[in-house]
Design a protein around this motif. Structure first.
Motif, PDB file in Angstrom:
ATOM      1  N   UNK A 126     -24.039 -23.636  33.651  1.00  0.00           N
ATOM      2  CA  UNK A 126     -25.212 -24.496  33.497  1.00  0.00           C
ATOM      3  C   UNK A 126     -25.563 -24.596  32.009  1.00  0.00           C
ATOM      4  N   UNK A 127     -25.763 -25.803  31.533  1.00  0.00           N
ATOM      5  CA  UNK A 127     -26.143 -26.027  30.141  1.00  0.00           C
ATOM      6  C   UNK A 127     -27.168 -27.151  30.144  1.00  0.00           C
ATOM      7  N   UNK A 128     -28.434 -26.827  29.892  1.00  0.00           N
ATOM      8  CA  UNK A 128     -29.502 -27.802  30.115  1.00  0.00           C
ATOM      9  C   UNK A 128     -30.690 -27.556  29.190  1.00  0.00           C
ATOM     10  N   UNK A 129     -31.609 -28.520  29.193  1.00  0.00           N
ATOM     11  CA  UNK A 129     -32.721 -28.503  28.249  1.00  0.00           C
ATOM     12  C   UNK A 129     -33.784 -27.466  28.609  1.00  0.00           C
ATOM     13  N   UNK A 130     -33.843 -27.012  29.855  1.00  0.00           N
ATOM     14  CA  UNK A 130     -34.894 -26.089  30.264  1.00  0.00           C
ATOM     15  C   UNK A 130     -34.671 -24.694  29.663  1.00  0.00           C
ATOM     16  N   UNK A 131     -35.727 -24.127  29.106  1.00  0.00           N
ATOM     17  CA  UNK A 131     -35.716 -22.727  28.684  1.00  0.00           C
ATOM     18  C   UNK A 131     -35.916 -21.860  29.921  1.00  0.00           C
ATOM     19  N   UNK A 132     -35.362 -20.654  29.914  1.00  0.00           N
ATOM     20  CA  UNK A 132     -35.454 -19.781  31.079  1.00  0.00           C
ATOM     21  C   UNK A 132     -35.968 -18.398  30.709  1.00  0.00           C
ATOM     22  N   UNK A 133     -36.740 -17.829  31.627  1.00  0.00           N
ATOM     23  CA  UNK A 133     -36.982 -16.400  31.693  1.00  0.00           C
ATOM     24  C   UNK A 133     -36.558 -15.942  33.074  1.00  0.00           C
ATOM     25  N   UNK A 134     -35.741 -14.887  33.168  1.00  0.00           N
ATOM     26  CA  UNK A 134     -35.246 -14.390  34.458  1.00  0.00           C
ATOM     27  C   UNK A 134     -35.539 -12.900  34.550  1.00  0.00           C
ATOM     28  N   UNK A 135     -36.330 -12.509  35.538  1.00  0.00           N
ATOM     29  CA  UNK A 135     -36.593 -11.094  35.793  1.00  0.00           C
ATOM     30  C   UNK A 135     -35.949 -10.730  37.121  1.00  0.00           C
ATOM     31  N   UNK A 136     -35.067  -9.742  37.097  1.00  0.00           N
ATOM     32  CA  UNK A 136     -34.331  -9.377  38.306  1.00  0.00           C
ATOM     33  C   UNK A 136     -35.232  -8.541  39.214  1.00  0.00           C
ATOM     34  N   UNK A 137     -35.508  -9.064  40.390  1.00  0.00           N
ATOM     35  CA  UNK A 137     -36.374  -8.406  41.363  1.00  0.00           C
ATOM     36  C   UNK A 137     -35.615  -7.442  42.266  1.00  0.00           C
ATOM     37  N   UNK A 138     -34.332  -7.733  42.467  1.00  0.00           N
ATOM     38  CA  UNK A 138     -33.566  -6.974  43.458  1.00  0.00           C
ATOM     39  C   UNK A 138     -32.074  -7.168  43.189  1.00  0.00           C
ATOM     40  N   UNK A 139     -31.283  -6.111  43.379  1.00  0.00           N
ATOM     41  CA  UNK A 139     -29.839  -6.222  43.338  1.00  0.00           C
ATOM     42  C   UNK A 139     -29.239  -6.179  41.951  1.00  0.00           C
ATOM     43  N   UNK A 140     -27.986  -6.639  41.850  1.00  0.00           N
ATOM     44  CA  UNK A 140     -27.268  -6.602  40.579  1.00  0.00           C
ATOM     45  C   UNK A 140     -26.279  -7.755  40.528  1.00  0.00           C
ATOM     46  N   UNK A 141     -25.823  -8.080  39.295  1.00  0.00           N
ATOM     47  CA  UNK A 141     -24.880  -9.175  39.113  1.00  0.00           C
ATOM     48  C   UNK A 141     -24.224  -9.060  37.750  1.00  0.00           C
ATOM     49  N   UNK A 142     -23.204  -9.861  37.561  1.00  0.00           N
ATOM     50  CA  UNK A 142     -22.627 -10.069  36.235  1.00  0.00           C
ATOM     51  C   UNK A 142     -23.026 -11.477  35.814  1.00  0.00           C
ATOM     52  N   UNK A 143     -23.694 -11.585  34.675  1.00  0.00           N
ATOM     53  CA  UNK A 143     -24.261 -12.862  34.234  1.00  0.00           C
ATOM     54  C   UNK A 143     -23.552 -13.345  32.980  1.00  0.00           C
ATOM     55  N   UNK A 144     -23.179 -14.613  32.968  1.00  0.00           N
ATOM     56  CA  UNK A 144     -22.590 -15.248  31.781  1.00  0.00           C
ATOM     57  C   UNK A 144     -23.735 -15.826  30.947  1.00  0.00           C
ATOM     58  N   UNK A 145     -23.866 -15.353  29.728  1.00  0.00           N
ATOM     59  CA  UNK A 145     -24.897 -15.808  28.808  1.00  0.00           C
ATOM     60  C   UNK A 145     -24.213 -16.248  27.519  1.00  0.00           C
ATOM     61  N   UNK A 146     -24.245 -17.557  27.273  1.00  0.00           N
ATOM     62  CA  UNK A 146     -23.529 -18.130  26.142  1.00  0.00           C
ATOM     63  C   UNK A 146     -22.038 -17.779  26.246  1.00  0.00           C
ATOM     64  N   UNK A 147     -21.511 -16.944  25.369  1.00  0.00           N
ATOM     65  CA  UNK A 147     -20.087 -16.596  25.418  1.00  0.00           C
ATOM     66  C   UNK A 147     -19.822 -15.221  26.021  1.00  0.00           C
ATOM     67  N   UNK A 148     -20.871 -14.545  26.494  1.00  0.00           N
ATOM     68  CA  UNK A 148     -20.750 -13.144  26.894  1.00  0.00           C
ATOM     69  C   UNK A 148     -21.023 -12.959  28.382  1.00  0.00           C
ATOM     70  N   UNK A 149     -20.313 -12.014  28.996  1.00  0.00           N
ATOM     71  CA  UNK A 149     -20.623 -11.551  30.339  1.00  0.00           C
ATOM     72  C   UNK A 149     -21.381 -10.229  30.216  1.00  0.00           C
ATOM     73  N   UNK A 150     -22.530 -10.126  30.880  1.00  0.00           N
ATOM     74  CA  UNK A 150     -23.327  -8.900  30.831  1.00  0.00           C
ATOM     75  C   UNK A 150     -23.663  -8.480  32.258  1.00  0.00           C
ATOM     76  N   UNK A 151     -23.760  -7.180  32.472  1.00  0.00           N
ATOM     77  CA  UNK A 151     -24.187  -6.654  33.764  1.00  0.00           C
ATOM     78  C   UNK A 151     -25.708  -6.524  33.777  1.00  0.00           C
ATOM     79  N   UNK A 152     -26.333  -6.983  34.851  1.00  0.00           N
ATOM     80  CA  UNK A 152     -27.775  -6.874  34.990  1.00  0.00           C
ATOM     81  C   UNK A 152     -28.108  -6.326  36.369  1.00  0.00           C
ATOM     82  N   UNK A 153     -29.287  -5.718  36.466  1.00  0.00           N
ATOM     83  CA  UNK A 153     -29.718  -5.126  37.727  1.00  0.00           C
ATOM     84  C   UNK A 153     -31.227  -5.236  37.848  1.00  0.00           C
ATOM     85  N   UNK A 154     -31.750  -4.827  39.003  1.00  0.00           N
ATOM     86  CA  UNK A 154     -33.182  -4.913  39.259  1.00  0.00           C
ATOM     87  C   UNK A 154     -33.977  -4.261  38.135  1.00  0.00           C
ATOM     88  N   UNK A 155     -34.969  -4.982  37.627  1.00  0.00           N
ATOM     89  CA  UNK A 155     -35.802  -4.513  36.533  1.00  0.00           C
ATOM     90  C   UNK A 155     -35.430  -5.084  35.185  1.00  0.00           C
TER      91      UNK A 155
END
Length: 275
Positions: free
Chosen positions: A208-237
């Motif tokens: 996704x590449x779009x004009x909207x700015x985002x704030x994302x707070x993880x409420x539950x679970x875990x994932x691997x997130x692609x942010x710009x050129x990087x993959x990062x692991x994220x989890x609840x909190x």
């Protein structure tokens, strides 16, 4: 629907026996604030808030968030504020993750429990108090309302995540869904706070590449997130900030649902600052 649970920080301080290496990242395109940094030493006190502290996880700042601020509020029993919002043109959304609070607006009291959502229009004179016996924790998202001649300011809203069926994204067989608290076609709203849910293995299968700015707070679970050129692991909190046009994608890691509270700015023209 069975009541959901949400991650809520409780402060404290990391013991001296721990390694300092963590997952915090701050770049021009995105930031990751992991749950381990919500310690006592970075909490803030706010004017006219009693028995309250806050973790400010986003604020308008050069090279960081441009359109919004986001706080995690911790209000002890009896605490709260009769003057919570210092800026007359600021609208707000509260989302409760633990405990309960009573929001008073236009002479009416509204009790918010976990999953509770409140939209608070600008200059609405709302107040909030913890009338319960347990500490309450909630997100407070603030944005300066962009007034448009001929379009009314939105009305207050009081809803709960547990009462709203998530809307599946097209052609995903329900593995990716969005809980919407306001009608996406309602042009009175210039920001949306939603909850995005992925089943284990679900994904955003494109960047996704779009004009909207985002704030994302993880409420539950875990994932691997692609942010710009990087993959990062994220989890609840964990909290992520993504500037406008920052590429993003994700894979939900399981074994349970991956859910996050999402902010984005919507429904307004791009301002031509140099015209």
């Amino acid at each position: 629907m069975k009541g959901r649970t949400y991650y809520a920080p409780h402060g404290g301080l990391t013991p001296q026996t721990e390694l300092h290496t963590g997952r915090a990242v701050f770049t021009d395109a995105y930031a990751v604030i992991p749950k381990g940094v919500y310690s006592d030493i970075v909490a803030s006190l706010l004017p006219f808030w009693d028995n309250t502290r806050a973790w400010i996880i986003a604020r308008p700042l050069s090279g960081f968030a441009e359109t919004f601020s986001q706080y995690i509020m911790e209000v002890a029993p009896g605490g709260g504020s009769t003057q919570p919002e210092p800026e007359a043109d600021a609208q707000g959304v509260l989302f409760v993750v633990e405990g309960s609070v009573t929001v008073t607006i236009e002479g009416a009291d509204h009790v918010l429990t976990p999953g509770g959502y409140a939209y608070l229009p600008p200059a609405s004179g709302w107040t909030v108090k913890n009338t319960g016996s347990e500490t309450a924790r909630f997100h407070w998202v603030r944005k300066a309302y962009e007034f448009v001649e001929g379009i009314d300011v939105p009305d207050p809203l009081f809803l709960n995540d547990n009462d709203i069926a998530p809307t599946p994204m097209p052609d995903t067989n329900g593995t990716w869904a969005t809980t919407r608290f306001v009608d996406p076609d309602d042009l009175r709203h210039d920001m949306h706070i939603t909850i995005v849910t992925f089943e284990p293995g679900g994904s955003i299968p494109f960047e996704e590449t779009h004009v909207m700015e985002h704030g994302l707070y993880v409420l539950e679970g875990k994932a691997v997130y692609k942010l710009n050129q990087d993959w990062v692991e994220v989890e609840a909190g964990d909290f992520m900030w993504l500037r406008a046009f920052c590429p993003q994608a994700c894979y939900a890691g399981g074994p349970g649902k991956f859910r996050y509270l999402l902010y984005k700015d919507v429904n307004r023209h791009a301002k031509l600052a140099f015209r």
